[in-house]
Every structure is written in C-alpha cells, then in structure tokens.
Design an enzyme around this catalytic site. Sequence first.
Site, mmCIF file in Angstrom:
data_model
loop_
_atom_site.group_PDB
_atom_site.id
_atom_site.type_symbol
_atom_site.label_atom_id
_atom_site.label_comp_id
_atom_site.label_asym_id
_atom_site.label_seq_id
_atom_site.Cartn_x
_atom_site.Cartn_y
_atom_site.Cartn_z
ATOM 1 N N ASP A 63 25.846 38.880 -10.910
ATOM 2 C CA ASP A 63 25.389 37.491 -10.891
ATOM 3 C C ASP A 63 26.251 36.757 -11.923
ATOM 4 O OD1 ASP A 63 24.150 35.083 -11.489
ATOM 5 O OD2 ASP A 63 22.121 35.885 -11.359
ATOM 6 N N TYR A 155 24.587 19.336 -8.778
ATOM 7 C CA TYR A 155 25.744 19.924 -8.082
ATOM 8 C C TYR A 155 27.029 19.122 -8.374
ATOM 9 C CZ TYR A 155 28.431 21.737 -4.058
ATOM 10 O OH TYR A 155 29.386 22.314 -3.248
ATOM 11 N N VAL A 156 26.917 17.799 -8.272
ATOM 12 C CA VAL A 156 28.085 16.947 -8.513
ATOM 13 C C VAL A 156 28.586 17.120 -9.952
ATOM 14 C CG1 VAL A 156 28.824 14.529 -8.738
ATOM 15 C CG2 VAL A 156 27.515 15.251 -6.726
ATOM 16 N N ILE A 188 32.623 21.607 5.032
ATOM 17 C CA ILE A 188 33.074 22.857 5.648
ATOM 18 C C ILE A 188 31.864 23.548 6.298
ATOM 19 C CG2 ILE A 188 34.288 25.046 5.233
ATOM 20 C CD1 ILE A 188 35.958 22.577 4.369
#
Length: 247
Positions: A63, A155-156, A188
Amino acid sequence: MTELRGRKALITGGGKGIGRAIALRLAKGGADVALFEVDEGSAQKTAISIEEMGVKSLYLRVDVSLQEEVEKGVEEINQRWEGLDILVNNAGITRDNLIMRMTSEEWDSVLGVNLRGAFYCIKAVLKGMMRKRWGRIVNVSSVVGKMGNPGQANYVSSKAGLIGLTKAVAKEVASRRITVNAVAPGFIDTEMTKALPQKIRDLFLNQIPLGRTGRPEDVANLVFFLCTEEAGYITGQAINVDGGMLM
Ligand SMILES: NC(=O)c1ccc[n+]([C@@H]2O[C@H](COP(=O)([O-])OP(=O)(O)OC[C@H]3O[C@@H](n4cnc5c(N)ncnc54)[C@H](O)[C@@H]3O)[C@@H](O)[C@H]2O)c1
C-alpha cells in the site's frame, strides 16, 4: 535505444487500468517490471501477462500510502534485481464530494495515496538511481490538476501537488541524469471512470476535439517514451494525454 532491455521498472497500482497498460508497454519494450498493488488478484494477472512477454515480473503487496511497506518493498526489489531504473507513480484513488461536505478522512485518504505515496516511492528509489547516475521517474497526474474539477478538491489538489513534486525533484536530481516528468491523462476508459453516469461522460466527450475517450494504452505509450534513452532531454514537464481536451 528505443527499448528498455535490461532496465528494471516499478509501477505502482499496476494491476488494472492505466497502470496495467503501462506495465505491459514497458515489458513489451524489454523491461523487467515490478508491481506495488493492493488488489492481489489483478496484480497477479498482470504479472503473468508480463512474464508471457519474456521478461521478469515481481508482484509485491504494498500500500503506497504506508512508508514502511514502500521501503520494505523497494528493499526486496533491490535485493532480487540489484536496483531500479524506472519508477512510475500511478496508484491513485478518488473520494469525491463537494468541499462543504468533504470530510478530513476523504481528504487524507486521497492525498495519502496519490501524493504522499508518490513521495514515499520517490524517496525509496532515488538512492539507487543516484548511484547508477541514471533514472526515469514518471508521475501520473491528471488534466484536472491543471484545470480544476467540482467535487474533487482532494483529488485535484493531489494531482496539482504531483506536478509541483515533479518539478521540484526534477531540479534536484537532474545533475545525476535522472529525469522526472508527469503525464496528465484526460478522460480514459478504466474502472475509475466507468462509475460515472452517462450524462457526465457525454459532458466530457463534448469537450474532446479528437472525439473519443482515451484508452489506457494512449497514456502507456507516452510513459514508455519518457522512460527511454531518447527522452533524456525532457524533464520537469507535465504532458497532457487528453485528445486535446485542455489546450
Ligand atoms: N481514468 C482516468 O480517466 C484518469 C484520468 C486522469 C488521471 N488518472 C490517474 O491514472 C492513475 C490510474 O487510474 P486508473 O483509471 O487506471 O484507475 P484504476 O482504479 O483502474 O486503477 C488504479 C489502481 O491503483 C491501485 N491502488 C489503489 N490504491 C493503492 C494503494 N494505496 N497502493 C497501491 N496500489 C493502489 C488499485 O488497486 C488499482 O489497481 C490514477 O493515478 C488516476 O488518478 C486516471
């Protein structure tokens, strides 16, 4: 040398999607490929596909958000393969929410895997690359790290952070012939995007001049090139692979 024969590569999150495509592209180019993955089933399948290409593979259950696991994993690769030449920080997760509702847990988990994980992996592999005076590091960022996206503040931020990390490390290690670049995929087709409702997919599609969503292989081809000898004069860049979505 448009090939990677003799090179040893580590791909994080290499079991599925973009990471799997990168692993197979580097293996096709002749590299031995190690995988850090938390999804054992998919990692084992990728490892088998790599070996079918006639190169070595090594799957380690790591991880990337846990420094101790990363360090142990890199140590094991170093012992078995005598060091790494290529690192692709691809492992990534999303925990989307509007900023007003986003919890610290959602923030920390995404930053922990996407950005801190990359930091741990870079730290762990750099000593060996410095000794070899050769290395290629590619960080998988995202176009949203450049343009923003509602509901993805965590996330950004992680993807924008990866671009900053790319540039800072590129400057630190350039004198050792180690290049550090980022790739910024657009939309994607993978498990990550499969979950999105058709309405959102159509919205993205309308913004892509090339008129289609991307394939994992579209990203893998650029990552492969950045890992070759020929790409040795490219460093500190964040290159979009997005069908022209962000120009
Ligand atoms: N799919 C897209 O449209 C898109 C666009 C831009 C950027 N990206 C980025 O590309 C990368 C790959 O995305 P994908 O679409 O293939 O996603 P995916 O979910 O299909 O694959 C991600 C892989 O990472 C692994 N992973 C997750 N957490 C991990 C951890 N802590 N340690 C090790 N492995 C872990 C998962 O098990 C999975 O196999 C991610 O960094 C993602 O943010 C994807």
